[in-house]
Design an enzyme around this catalytic site. Structure first.
Site, PDB file in Angstrom:
ATOM      1  N   LYS A   1      45.319  42.687   7.783  1.00  0.00           N
ATOM      2  CA  LYS A   1      45.420  44.485   8.269  1.00  0.00           C
ATOM      3  C   LYS A   1      43.789  44.094   8.619  1.00  0.00           C
ATOM      4  CE  LYS A   1      48.646  47.462   6.188  1.00  0.00           C
ATOM      5  NZ  LYS A   1      49.528  48.093   6.592  1.00  0.00           N
TER       6      LYS A   1
ATOM      7  N   SER B   1      45.431  53.869  -0.108  1.00  0.00           N
ATOM      8  CA  SER B   1      45.051  53.013  -1.041  1.00  0.00           C
ATOM      9  C   SER B   1      45.440  51.942  -1.334  1.00  0.00           C
ATOM     10  CB  SER B   1      46.910  54.293  -2.178  1.00  0.00           C
ATOM     11  OG  SER B   1      47.546  52.903  -1.511  1.00  0.00           O
TER      12      SER B   1
END
Lengths: 355, 355
Positions: free
Chosen positions: A60, A90
């Site tokens: 990511k 989250s």
């Protein structure tokens, strides 16, 4: 009208942009897993792209870094400290955006559901981001983001929303993984015949597919998805967007639905999506720990599970090998991350039984 | 009178001999762990030799392969199938000798205690070795080996005992790890100031110490030992052999006593032995999983535990850095293996608490 296309050129630009800010992760092999993946008439040589070794433990950071650097370069007259970014997440995207923001000197806000693990909230705060909690629904997360954006703009400050996957800058960043993997496999005299990447929201799969087809239009690109969260499988085969409803899988990174940008890119650049069961995911994950001595999260093991157990996949490679007149195929597999809860690991492995 | 000396030349010969039969494992770094290991006035740059990636999951294959190849080369007129080797072991040495025997075409017998995990007995049998079970005492293990040797010799067949550590060929094989690590660190422009290796029977520590001092007499060589099995620490400081009595440690590879050959080599080539607690070992191990995304067994984490938590070690590096007039020291740490029972992993990590 915003241009939602992503080209291999965009991904090469992203690779140049993020160089030095993220790791060029290694590609590893494992002859034991090659033997386990072999079929009666087609051998597989597996090449694992280890983004579990990436900064913050997952791919990511590539997309987050590319998004922020793209933003900064669009206003070269301003200093990084004048920029703010915001997201809701989250999981890995929150940590990645917070880490990249800190590294690049940009302010970062993250709206996190109140039931997020406190260790995750602490990690995001540890990277200097401001955390706002909300009730755990997508609507509340989006409302939280919009409230902060309105507030900032009302006081004359600019702030940019960086979505977790449905964003061309994020997609281009994730695609750099496939560029590197294809170069690394080629340098081992094993140009890839097949690339397998997990699919959740589709940021990684769409970016990797564009990169792979851009380098070699003949490569076969496969999305790997948990059967318990098979919205991409169903959308792909129905050729229309079908959202994820009540997804049930331990692969927590793959529970999201495809996006408006990722879905058309996947339709245009991916050859097949195959699903695997929860037991198959955990078995594959356990083999990675036992045989490769690597820590991967459940979402990262889904690609290997397809190579080992996917019946539709096995059918496809027979056809592919016969068409290419090859006895062995080189298969690139993305290990997307290694952020697993160690306290639950033994319980998780119990699902696999003795294999 | 047998010559029990081991020179760096023997280790270089072992390296040439085993090349192609064992992996040249990578040396990895981790800036997060460097930061955790830093001291107020001395920084540490850590270089991890990853023999958890080695064949059969541990360094033991190096010594076993060197021992068998040395045996074969002493009788070049005979075919490998005319040779038999034997050992007693409940752990990594049994699997390593069985694997190396199969790879080299030699017959292999292993005497294993009846309480060995059946998965380990199956693995040894899986590599084609004959397993004889005995009651779980050292005496019974040695008696079992001697009975098989007598039986073989009575029927005119030759068989060679390959001890797990107290053997010059085994020690030379294990020392190849340090040769590789020193080359790899030097190629990163970071010649090692310190080498830390775990110590159980001392085969690895003695071999690595001879190799390291042979390459660079100025290197500081440290043995890392669990406080609950501190026979090497006590023997080293008393300058006389003190056997291990009722060792209590989760680092199951380090419960054995030093040997007649390894102890003098350690006295001559090692600069210090430092001990760490069980909690420190598990904390270090947990950090390797969380931060490096690597699977290591408890024994393999003892070296890192010394670098992170060893109070005597921290005192030593202050002196060393001051003497060398350096602000940062390059520290090589051996990750000896990755064969851990995944079913017990969460219970193990509980020992560490939240760190």
């Amino acid at each position: 009208m915003i241009d939602h296309r992503v080209s291999v050129g965009d991904i090469r630009n992203a690779a140049d942009r993020i160089k030095g800010y993220v790791h060029r992760t290694p590609t590893l092999t494992c002859s034991t897993l090659d033997n386990l993946a072999a079929n009666p008439d087609v051998g597989l040589k597996l090449f694992f792209k280890c983004d579990n070794f990436q900064k913050v433990g997952a791919f990511k950071i590539r997309g987050a870094t590319n998004a922020i650097l793209s933003l900064l370069s669009s206003h070269p007259d301003r200093s990084p400290s004048e920029f703010s970014v915001i997201t809701h997440s989250s999981g890995n995207h929150a940590q990645a955006l917070a880490y990249a923001s800190q590294a690049l000197g940009v302010r970062c806000h993250v709206v996190m559901p109140s039931n997020s693990a406190s260790v995750k909230k602490d990690a995001v705060r540890g990277y200097g981001a401001m955390v706002t909690e909300c009730v755990p629904t997508l609507q509340a997360r989006e409302d939280g983001v919009n409230a902060i954006i309105s507030e900032m703009r009302a006081s004359g400050k600019e702030i940019t929303f960086i979505p977790p996957y449905d964003d061309v800058r994020v997609i281009a960043g994730q695609g750099t993984m496939a560029l590197e993997l294809m170069e690394q496999a080629a340098s081992l005299d094993a140009p890839l015949d097949i690339l397998i990447a997990p699919v959740g929201g589709g940021g990684m799969l769409s970016g990797c597919a564009v990169a792979a087809k851009g380098v070699d239009p003949g490569i076969w690109v496969v999305g790997a998805e948990p059967a318990g969260a098979d919205d991409a499988y169903r959308s792909f085969n129905a050729k229309k967007f079908i959202p994820s409803v009540d997804p049930q899988t331990i692969a927590d990174g793959l529970r999201t639905s495809l996006g408006e940008i990722t879905f058309p890119l996947i339709m245009a650049n991916v050859d097949a999506i195959h699903t695997v069961s929860e037991v198959e995911i955990v078995r594959a994950m356990k083999l990675v720990y036992e045989r490769m001595k690597l820590v991967v999260e459940p979402s990262a093991a889904v690609g290997l599970a397809v190579a080992l157990y996917g019946s539709e996949f096995k059918e496809q490679i027979r056809i592919l090998a016969s068409k290419k007149q090859k006895q062995d195929l080189n298969v690139g597999i993305i290990f997307s991350g290694g952020n697993v809860d160690l306290a639950n690991l033994s319980t998780l492995f119990d699902i696999a039984g003795n294999n």
